[in-house]
Design an enzyme around this catalytic site. Sequence first.
Site, PDB file in Angstrom:
ATOM      1  N   GLU A 329      75.926 -54.409  -9.046  1.00  0.00           N
ATOM      2  CA  GLU A 329      76.548 -53.097  -9.222  1.00  0.00           C
ATOM      3  C   GLU A 329      75.841 -52.247 -10.276  1.00  0.00           C
ATOM      4  O   GLU A 329      76.144 -51.075 -10.437  1.00  0.00           O
ATOM      5  CB  GLU A 329      78.020 -53.261  -9.653  1.00  0.00           C
ATOM      6  N   LYS A 437      91.470 -71.227 -20.885  1.00  0.00           N
ATOM      7  CA  LYS A 437      92.529 -70.771 -21.780  1.00  0.00           C
ATOM      8  C   LYS A 437      93.288 -71.987 -22.289  1.00  0.00           C
ATOM      9  O   LYS A 437      94.097 -72.569 -21.590  1.00  0.00           O
ATOM     10  CB  LYS A 437      93.440 -69.782 -21.065  1.00  0.00           C
TER      11      LYS A 437
HETATM   12  P1  AMP Z   1      74.978 -60.672  -9.248  1.00  0.00           P
HETATM   13  O1  AMP Z   1      75.574 -59.363  -8.943  1.00  0.00           O
HETATM   14  O2  AMP Z   1      75.000 -61.633  -8.103  1.00  0.00           O
HETATM   15  O3  AMP Z   1      73.614 -60.542  -9.856  1.00  0.00           O
HETATM   16  O4  AMP Z   1      75.887 -61.373 -10.353  1.00  0.00           O
HETATM   17  C1  AMP Z   1      76.161 -60.738 -11.573  1.00  0.00           C
HETATM   18  C2  AMP Z   1      76.831 -61.701 -12.498  1.00  0.00           C
HETATM   19  O5  AMP Z   1      75.941 -62.774 -12.839  1.00  0.00           O
HETATM   20  C3  AMP Z   1      77.199 -61.096 -13.827  1.00  0.00           C
HETATM   21  O6  AMP Z   1      78.392 -60.353 -13.762  1.00  0.00           O
HETATM   22  C4  AMP Z   1      77.311 -62.351 -14.704  1.00  0.00           C
HETATM   23  O7  AMP Z   1      78.537 -63.008 -14.519  1.00  0.00           O
HETATM   24  C5  AMP Z   1      76.218 -63.233 -14.153  1.00  0.00           C
HETATM   25  N1  AMP Z   1      75.019 -63.115 -14.986  1.00  0.00           N
HETATM   26  C6  AMP Z   1      73.933 -62.371 -14.761  1.00  0.00           C
HETATM   27  N2  AMP Z   1      73.020 -62.543 -15.735  1.00  0.00           N
HETATM   28  C7  AMP Z   1      73.548 -63.402 -16.625  1.00  0.00           C
HETATM   29  C8  AMP Z   1      73.114 -63.973 -17.870  1.00  0.00           C
HETATM   30  N3  AMP Z   1      71.929 -63.701 -18.378  1.00  0.00           N
HETATM   31  N4  AMP Z   1      73.961 -64.809 -18.509  1.00  0.00           N
HETATM   32  C9  AMP Z   1      75.170 -65.102 -17.994  1.00  0.00           C
HETATM   33  N5  AMP Z   1      75.630 -64.609 -16.834  1.00  0.00           N
HETATM   34  C10 AMP Z   1      74.836 -63.770 -16.151  1.00  0.00           C
END
Ligand code: AMP
Length: 542
Positions: A329, A437
């Site tokens: 997004e 939690k």
């Molecule tokens: P996507 O849209 O499939 O790329 O997923 C996005 C989600 O991936 C984010 O909202 C995070 O929850 C997770 N995410 C992306 N980069 C990281 C990161 N460097 N560390 C932890 N979570 C991440």
Amino acid sequence: MRGLMQDWPLLCHRIIEHAAAVHGTQEVVTRSVEGPIHRTNYAEIRNRALKVSQCLDRDRIKLGDRVATIAWNTWRHLEAWYGIMGIGAICHTVNPRLFPEQIAWIINHAEDRVVMTDLTFIPILEKIADKLPSVERYIVFTDKAHMPQTTLKNAIAYEDWIAQADGNFKWKTFDENTAAAMCYTSGTTGDPKGVLYSHRSNVLHALMANSGDSLGANATDTMLPVVPLFHANSWGIAFSAPSMGTKLVLPGAKLDGASVYELLDTEKVTHTAGVPTVWLMLLNHIAANNLKLPHLRMVVCGGSAMPRSMIKSFLDMGVQVRHAWGMTEMSPIGTLAALKPPYSEFTGESRLDILQTQGYPPFGVQMKITDDADKELPWDGKTFGRLKVSGPAVSQAYFRVDANILDEEGYFDTGDVATIDKHGYMRITDRSKDVIKSGGEWISSIDLENLAVGHPAVAEAAVIGVYHPKWDERPLLIVQLKQGQSATREDILKFMDGKIAKWWMPDDIVFVDSIPHTATGKILKTALRDQFKTYNFPTAAA
Ligand code: AMP
């Protein structure tokens, strides 16, 4: 009074036009799906992208029509991106790792008129083709010699298709807010949701990616995006590399450690980008074969949290790391952990502490953290809150979903939980649905996972909250050991002890043969929660 500057719409094809004019001989190298290494350059990519535009225009694909690509990172796929967008059609990248039914759902929801694909995915598409009424034809990214017999409707080899055009064609011009590309989120619950990028958002996002503190590559550098073109807008690299004249190396279908290493080495790659799973495979290959990475200067890593041990492995080889956070997004860049004052002076473990954060946003991304009542929380590096973002490359709605996704101040709730420190460095502590939690306090599953994978015998770790009669939830650590290695529950608990608050310590550890992943390589926690829903802690009676 209006400014007296030119009305110069920010259109994606202006990027490839610029690359062809100024960096025309800069190379784009691909490990082709057919096998051999293929070499072209930005001038050629631009010429052939124009032929794609011309063919689509002749096939009556119009402004706003959706054209799907289900394909690896190759020069043909890159040409198709620019060619589709160059007539105002929408390039819909489909993730081939989804289940066939999900692929069919997404293509039908988007009402794609054309599907462009690789040889690899013909069998999957043949199985679902009769459920895809909107698709009029399939174009296979190959040449006549490699084109197989297929039942796909009006199928043609890409090279034969573009050979029908002479390239005497002009890009179309339209408003910069016109949709350019589309990518569905791989949500683990509910239907996938279509994110619709505009030409303007893609161009602005490329500029955000171009700074030295973002992806960090210039015209003298070579970038190998392991991150696929079908995942989150390829982190903007398909736009940022040509806009700067960075040489591109595209890995095609082979993303295993040995294949990626070979390209990094032979093409003298300086910058590369991908998810932690890919780097794990690369590091294992390097360790097993006692190899080095003399040319590589920067590994950009995002999509999931980058473990400290992985950061250290790259630093020990003289390679910088840039931990990044973002989401589909957000086009997708949100933050990047470049070192800036006062942290640039840090050394040793405190430097690692900063490199391990998800970093700070480039200009063009605004962040805030809020509590459940939407009250803004302080940037003190300690207080956790829901992470919300706004900016010109952040979604304001999903395709054909009639729901408001922004708060009163126009911020989008990322679904992540984070802290932000006074210098703007953000640290993801969890997905809001994964946070544990315990007795009214929050425990970060990501922190525990990062710590556990630091144990030398642990290949991968996942932490989920499991019901506990006294504390509501307590952390259960699920561990996959490295092949041929052993460690007991007590070994791992001892390793973690003293490195986190006592009450954060997992109540138990279970060992599994493999940890399930989503189509984009994230740990599939819904499946783990399901698998362990009847699990009882040994301490539960306490
Ligand atoms: P996507 O849209 O499939 O790329 O997923 C996005 C989600 O991936 C984010 O909202 C995070 O929850 C997770 N995410 C992306 N980069 C990281 C990161 N460097 N560390 C932890 N979570 C991440």
